[in-house]
Design a protein around this motif. Structure first.
Motif, mmCIF file in Angstrom:
data_model
loop_
_atom_site.group_PDB
_atom_site.id
_atom_site.type_symbol
_atom_site.label_atom_id
_atom_site.label_comp_id
_atom_site.label_asym_id
_atom_site.label_seq_id
_atom_site.Cartn_x
_atom_site.Cartn_y
_atom_site.Cartn_z
ATOM 1 N N LEU A 32 -9.042 15.616 -2.561
ATOM 2 C CA LEU A 32 -9.432 15.187 -1.217
ATOM 3 C C LEU A 32 -9.888 13.733 -1.273
ATOM 4 O O LEU A 32 -10.657 13.345 -2.144
ATOM 5 C CB LEU A 32 -10.573 16.060 -0.691
ATOM 6 N N ILE A 33 -9.420 12.946 -0.319
ATOM 7 C CA ILE A 33 -9.782 11.535 -0.267
ATOM 8 C C ILE A 33 -9.545 11.056 1.167
ATOM 9 O O ILE A 33 -8.713 11.634 1.888
ATOM 10 C CB ILE A 33 -8.948 10.710 -1.274
ATOM 11 N N ALA A 34 -10.288 10.050 1.593
ATOM 12 C CA ALA A 34 -10.055 9.484 2.926
ATOM 13 C C ALA A 34 -8.723 8.747 2.942
ATOM 14 O O ALA A 34 -8.402 8.014 2.003
ATOM 15 C CB ALA A 34 -11.195 8.542 3.297
ATOM 16 N N ILE A 35 -7.952 8.965 3.988
ATOM 17 C CA ILE A 35 -6.652 8.320 4.143
ATOM 18 C C ILE A 35 -6.687 7.485 5.418
ATOM 19 O O ILE A 35 -7.199 7.933 6.452
ATOM 20 C CB ILE A 35 -5.537 9.390 4.196
ATOM 21 N N VAL A 36 -6.171 6.271 5.341
ATOM 22 C CA VAL A 36 -6.152 5.355 6.485
ATOM 23 C C VAL A 36 -4.905 5.615 7.328
ATOM 24 O O VAL A 36 -3.786 5.575 6.817
ATOM 25 C CB VAL A 36 -6.175 3.893 5.997
ATOM 26 N N GLN A 37 -5.120 5.899 8.601
ATOM 27 C CA GLN A 37 -4.013 6.171 9.504
ATOM 28 C C GLN A 37 -3.312 4.862 9.892
ATOM 29 O O GLN A 37 -3.927 3.797 9.934
ATOM 30 C CB GLN A 37 -4.522 6.863 10.782
ATOM 31 N N ASP A 38 -2.044 4.979 10.196
ATOM 32 C CA ASP A 38 -1.240 3.810 10.550
ATOM 33 C C ASP A 38 -1.389 3.515 12.049
ATOM 34 O O ASP A 38 -0.550 3.905 12.857
ATOM 35 C CB ASP A 38 0.225 4.088 10.196
ATOM 36 N N VAL A 39 -2.497 2.851 12.398
ATOM 37 C CA VAL A 39 -2.771 2.508 13.795
ATOM 38 C C VAL A 39 -3.079 1.011 13.876
ATOM 39 O O VAL A 39 -3.061 0.314 12.856
ATOM 40 C CB VAL A 39 -3.969 3.323 14.347
ATOM 41 N N ASP A 40 -3.373 0.535 15.071
ATOM 42 C CA ASP A 40 -3.753 -0.871 15.248
ATOM 43 C C ASP A 40 -5.207 -1.043 14.783
ATOM 44 O O ASP A 40 -6.140 -0.780 15.531
ATOM 45 C CB ASP A 40 -3.601 -1.255 16.722
ATOM 46 N N HIS A 41 -5.389 -1.471 13.540
ATOM 47 C CA HIS A 41 -6.734 -1.516 12.956
ATOM 48 C C HIS A 41 -7.635 -2.539 13.633
ATOM 49 O O HIS A 41 -8.852 -2.345 13.695
ATOM 50 C CB HIS A 41 -6.636 -1.756 11.449
ATOM 51 N N ALA A 42 -7.036 -3.607 14.150
ATOM 52 C CA ALA A 42 -7.843 -4.628 14.827
ATOM 53 C C ALA A 42 -8.563 -4.035 16.040
ATOM 54 O O ALA A 42 -9.684 -4.416 16.365
ATOM 55 C CB ALA A 42 -6.953 -5.785 15.243
ATOM 56 N N LYS A 43 -7.918 -3.080 16.667
ATOM 57 C CA LYS A 43 -8.488 -2.438 17.858
ATOM 58 C C LYS A 43 -9.772 -1.671 17.524
ATOM 59 O O LYS A 43 -10.644 -1.503 18.370
ATOM 60 C CB LYS A 43 -7.428 -1.485 18.423
ATOM 61 N N TYR A 44 -9.873 -1.204 16.284
ATOM 62 C CA TYR A 44 -11.032 -0.387 15.880
ATOM 63 C C TYR A 44 -11.955 -1.140 14.929
ATOM 64 O O TYR A 44 -12.715 -0.525 14.174
ATOM 65 C CB TYR A 44 -10.540 0.898 15.207
ATOM 66 N N LYS A 45 -11.894 -2.471 14.956
ATOM 67 C CA LYS A 45 -12.619 -3.270 13.967
ATOM 68 C C LYS A 45 -14.111 -2.916 13.880
ATOM 69 O O LYS A 45 -14.649 -2.739 12.796
ATOM 70 C CB LYS A 45 -12.450 -4.763 14.284
ATOM 71 N N GLU A 46 -14.783 -2.785 15.036
ATOM 72 C CA GLU A 46 -16.222 -2.509 15.005
ATOM 73 C C GLU A 46 -16.512 -1.169 14.353
ATOM 74 O O GLU A 46 -17.443 -1.039 13.544
ATOM 75 C CB GLU A 46 -16.808 -2.546 16.422
ATOM 76 N N ASP A 47 -15.742 -0.145 14.725
ATOM 77 C CA ASP A 47 -15.953 1.184 14.138
ATOM 78 C C ASP A 47 -15.641 1.176 12.645
ATOM 79 O O ASP A 47 -16.312 1.845 11.863
ATOM 80 C CB ASP A 47 -15.072 2.228 14.841
ATOM 81 N N ILE A 48 -14.619 0.426 12.255
ATOM 82 C CA ILE A 48 -14.279 0.339 10.828
ATOM 83 C C ILE A 48 -15.404 -0.355 10.073
ATOM 84 O O ILE A 48 -15.807 0.089 8.993
ATOM 85 C CB ILE A 48 -12.932 -0.386 10.634
ATOM 86 N N ASP A 49 -15.953 -1.426 10.656
ATOM 87 C CA ASP A 49 -17.091 -2.094 10.013
ATOM 88 C C ASP A 49 -18.280 -1.140 9.888
ATOM 89 O O ASP A 49 -18.984 -1.144 8.871
ATOM 90 C CB ASP A 49 -17.491 -3.341 10.809
ATOM 91 N N ASP A 50 -18.510 -0.321 10.908
ATOM 92 C CA ASP A 50 -19.588 0.673 10.840
ATOM 93 C C ASP A 50 -19.324 1.666 9.708
ATOM 94 O O ASP A 50 -20.240 2.057 8.975
ATOM 95 C CB ASP A 50 -19.709 1.434 12.168
ATOM 96 N N ALA A 51 -18.078 2.104 9.576
ATOM 97 C CA ALA A 51 -17.730 3.058 8.517
ATOM 98 C C ALA A 51 -17.911 2.419 7.144
ATOM 99 O O ALA A 51 -18.403 3.059 6.206
ATOM 100 C CB ALA A 51 -16.286 3.537 8.694
ATOM 101 N N ILE A 52 -17.541 1.143 7.014
ATOM 102 C CA ILE A 52 -17.730 0.435 5.743
ATOM 103 C C ILE A 52 -19.209 0.411 5.385
ATOM 104 O O ILE A 52 -19.591 0.677 4.246
ATOM 105 C CB ILE A 52 -17.158 -0.997 5.837
#
Ligand code: SF4
Length: 65
Positions: A32-52
């Motif tokens: 089991l491992i986190a997998i990055v979905q193939d979406v527009d990552h720029a659109k979710y930048k804030e949420d991705i930064d929060d996850a980081i």
């Protein structure tokens, strides 16, 4: 840029809870491992930064390629 998951991921689901549009914990054929979905990552930048910031083992970073 897109987020990258490192081998240190412990599949805790935190990133998926914060941004399920981008992160999905799944079996990669070995474990089991986190997998990055193939979406527009720029659109979710804030949420991705929060996850980081929230990942307990620092297993997410921005891949600059
Ligand atoms: S928050 Fe970090 S350790 Fe937890 S599933 Fe996501 S990448 Fe893996």
């Amino acid at each position: 840029m897109k987020p990258k998951i490192h081998e240190s991921c412990i599949a805790c689901n935190t990133c998926e809870a914060i941004c399920p549009e981008v992160f999905h914990v799944d079996d990669n054929g070995e474990r089991l491992i986190a997998i990055v979905q193939d979406v527009d990552h720029a659109k979710y930048k804030e949420d991705i930064d929060d996850a980081i910031s929230a990942c307990p083992v620092g297993a997410i970073s921005w891949d600059k390629e």
